[in-house]
Scaffold this active site. Sequence first.
Site, PDB file in Angstrom:
ATOM      1  N   GLY A 129       0.833  -1.195   0.000  1.00  0.00           N
ATOM      2  CA  GLY A 129       0.000   0.000   0.000  1.00  0.00           C
ATOM      3  C   GLY A 129       0.863   1.238   0.000  1.00  0.00           C
ATOM      4  O   GLY A 129       1.974   1.216   0.542  1.00  0.00           O
ATOM      5  N   GLN A 157       3.421   9.948   0.530  1.00  0.00           N
ATOM      6  CA  GLN A 157       4.665   9.223   0.832  1.00  0.00           C
ATOM      7  C   GLN A 157       5.740   9.455  -0.226  1.00  0.00           C
ATOM      8  O   GLN A 157       6.916   9.186   0.010  1.00  0.00           O
ATOM      9  CB  GLN A 157       4.393   7.718   0.993  1.00  0.00           C
ATOM     10  CG  GLN A 157       3.589   7.393   2.258  1.00  0.00           C
ATOM     11  CD  GLN A 157       3.333   5.915   2.403  1.00  0.00           C
ATOM     12  OE1 GLN A 157       2.388   5.383   1.843  1.00  0.00           O
ATOM     13  NE2 GLN A 157       4.192   5.224   3.134  1.00  0.00           N
ATOM     14  N   CYS A 210       4.902   0.092   7.602  1.00  0.00           N
ATOM     15  CA  CYS A 210       4.722   1.224   6.695  1.00  0.00           C
ATOM     16  C   CYS A 210       6.044   1.496   5.980  1.00  0.00           C
ATOM     17  O   CYS A 210       7.108   1.474   6.607  1.00  0.00           O
ATOM     18  CB  CYS A 210       4.307   2.456   7.505  1.00  0.00           C
ATOM     19  SG  CYS A 210       4.063   3.940   6.516  1.00  0.00           S
ATOM     20  N   LEU A 211       5.966   1.758   4.679  1.00  0.00           N
ATOM     21  CA  LEU A 211       7.181   2.049   3.909  1.00  0.00           C
ATOM     22  C   LEU A 211       7.871   3.321   4.403  1.00  0.00           C
ATOM     23  O   LEU A 211       9.067   3.494   4.166  1.00  0.00           O
ATOM     24  CB  LEU A 211       6.840   2.183   2.420  1.00  0.00           C
ATOM     25  CG  LEU A 211       6.528   0.854   1.700  1.00  0.00           C
ATOM     26  CD1 LEU A 211       5.922   1.119   0.329  1.00  0.00           C
ATOM     27  CD2 LEU A 211       7.778  -0.004   1.572  1.00  0.00           C
ATOM     28  N   HIS A 262      -5.256   2.503   7.034  1.00  0.00           N
ATOM     29  CA  HIS A 262      -3.852   2.912   7.166  1.00  0.00           C
ATOM     30  C   HIS A 262      -3.496   3.977   6.115  1.00  0.00           C
ATOM     31  O   HIS A 262      -2.910   5.017   6.440  1.00  0.00           O
ATOM     32  CB  HIS A 262      -2.953   1.676   7.009  1.00  0.00           C
ATOM     33  CG  HIS A 262      -1.482   1.968   7.030  1.00  0.00           C
ATOM     34  ND1 HIS A 262      -0.655   1.590   8.070  1.00  0.00           N
ATOM     35  CD2 HIS A 262      -0.673   2.611   6.147  1.00  0.00           C
ATOM     36  CE1 HIS A 262       0.575   2.007   7.810  1.00  0.00           C
ATOM     37  NE2 HIS A 262       0.601   2.619   6.641  1.00  0.00           N
ATOM     38  N   GLU A 263      -3.871   3.716   4.872  1.00  0.00           N
ATOM     39  CA  GLU A 263      -3.540   4.654   3.780  1.00  0.00           C
ATOM     40  C   GLU A 263      -4.346   5.951   3.889  1.00  0.00           C
ATOM     41  O   GLU A 263      -3.822   7.039   3.622  1.00  0.00           O
ATOM     42  CB  GLU A 263      -3.767   4.009   2.405  1.00  0.00           C
ATOM     43  CG  GLU A 263      -2.947   2.746   2.121  1.00  0.00           C
ATOM     44  CD  GLU A 263      -1.456   2.907   2.380  1.00  0.00           C
ATOM     45  OE1 GLU A 263      -0.932   4.035   2.344  1.00  0.00           O
ATOM     46  OE2 GLU A 263      -0.804   1.880   2.654  1.00  0.00           O
ATOM     47  N   HIS A 273      -2.710   8.408   6.122  1.00  0.00           N
ATOM     48  CA  HIS A 273      -1.619   9.159   5.476  1.00  0.00           C
ATOM     49  C   HIS A 273      -2.160  10.439   4.830  1.00  0.00           C
ATOM     50  O   HIS A 273      -1.531  11.495   4.887  1.00  0.00           O
ATOM     51  CB  HIS A 273      -0.961   8.332   4.378  1.00  0.00           C
ATOM     52  CG  HIS A 273       0.093   7.380   4.858  1.00  0.00           C
ATOM     53  ND1 HIS A 273       1.256   7.803   5.468  1.00  0.00           N
ATOM     54  CD2 HIS A 273       0.179   6.026   4.805  1.00  0.00           C
ATOM     55  CE1 HIS A 273       2.002   6.744   5.765  1.00  0.00           C
ATOM     56  NE2 HIS A 273       1.369   5.658   5.366  1.00  0.00           N
TER      57      HIS A 273
HETATM   58  C1  QAP Z   1       0.235  -0.474   4.728  1.00  0.00           C
HETATM   59  O1  QAP Z   1       2.416  -1.241   4.298  1.00  0.00           O
HETATM   60  C2  QAP Z   1      -0.412  -1.635   5.416  1.00  0.00           C
HETATM   61  O2  QAP Z   1       8.926  -1.901   7.369  1.00  0.00           O
HETATM   62  C3  QAP Z   1       1.235  -0.872   3.668  1.00  0.00           C
HETATM   63  O3  QAP Z   1      11.005  -2.643   5.842  1.00  0.00           O
HETATM   64  C4  QAP Z   1      -0.063  -1.941   6.719  1.00  0.00           C
HETATM   65  O4  QAP Z   1       3.344  -1.851   2.363  1.00  0.00           O
HETATM   66  C5  QAP Z   1      -1.350  -2.387   4.786  1.00  0.00           C
HETATM   67  C6  QAP Z   1       7.190  -2.415   4.197  1.00  0.00           C
HETATM   68  C7  QAP Z   1      -0.674  -3.000   7.369  1.00  0.00           C
HETATM   69  C8  QAP Z   1      -1.958  -3.450   5.444  1.00  0.00           C
HETATM   70  C9  QAP Z   1      -1.621  -3.760   6.724  1.00  0.00           C
HETATM   71  C10 QAP Z   1       7.422  -2.109   5.517  1.00  0.00           C
HETATM   72  C11 QAP Z   1       8.269  -2.800   3.409  1.00  0.00           C
HETATM   73  C12 QAP Z   1       5.855  -2.318   3.596  1.00  0.00           C
HETATM   74  C13 QAP Z   1       8.691  -2.198   6.069  1.00  0.00           C
HETATM   75  C14 QAP Z   1       3.483  -1.672   3.543  1.00  0.00           C
HETATM   76  C15 QAP Z   1       9.760  -2.575   5.261  1.00  0.00           C
HETATM   77  C16 QAP Z   1       9.548  -2.882   3.944  1.00  0.00           C
HETATM   78  C17 QAP Z   1       4.757  -1.867   4.239  1.00  0.00           C
HETATM   79 CO    CO Z   2       2.049   3.676   5.500  1.00  0.00          CO
END
Ligand code: QAP
Ligand code: CO
Length: 171
Positions: free
Chosen positions: A45, A50, A95-96, A137-138, A141
């Site tokens: 996501g 971001q 979270c990215l 979550h998004e 943001h």
């Molecule tokens: C948001 O999260 C989300 O720490 C998207 O080192 C959160 O794509 C959606 C990511 C919870 C559904 C449930 C995180 C990649 C990616 C990191 C992400 C990392 C590398 C997170």
């Molecule tokens: Co995020």
Amino acid sequence: MKREILVYPDKRLRQKSRDVIAFDGQLHTLLDDMKETMYASEGIGLAAIQIGVAENVLIIHLINEENEQNEHDLYEMINPSIIKGLGKIIYQEGCLSVPGYYDEVERFEQIEVVYYDRFGNKIQREFDGLMSVAFQHELDHLKGHLFIEKLTYLKRKKFEKEWKKKRKAGE
Ligand code: QAP
Ligand code: CO
């Protein structure tokens, strides 16, 4: 084009995004750049803010049972909002923009949402489970909020400690 992902505590992540008014080529380029950026970082996501663009645009692409992302499951959501939320779910979020940290956050289990697709078609739907978590979550943001702000007091302390340690290590 792949863009740079802003990382906490970058102030730009606290900006409130504005609604998209033109469903044009510029929006399509933004969506394509977001996809490329998200895939390059193995995310599921991403919100436009971001990558530093304060517009109400988000994408979600969950992984299926075979650990793959199907083109069919990709959501592009413009000017999204929640019109109804029901129940509670606790999920280990990441979270990215907060790389390397994951912790439990409480959200609505089920939501009813409205958004527009890239062509300006209005869509109303219900989501539950992981898709519901990802959407909330998004959406946060777009309001200038990160999941770490929703942690319980003790978990937030734990986060601050780990993040400080990580920065000191020069990661
Ligand atoms: C948001 O999260 C989300 O720490 C998207 O080192 C959160 O794509 C959606 C990511 C919870 C559904 C449930 C995180 C990649 C990616 C990191 C992400 C990392 C590398 C997170
Ligand atoms: Co995020």
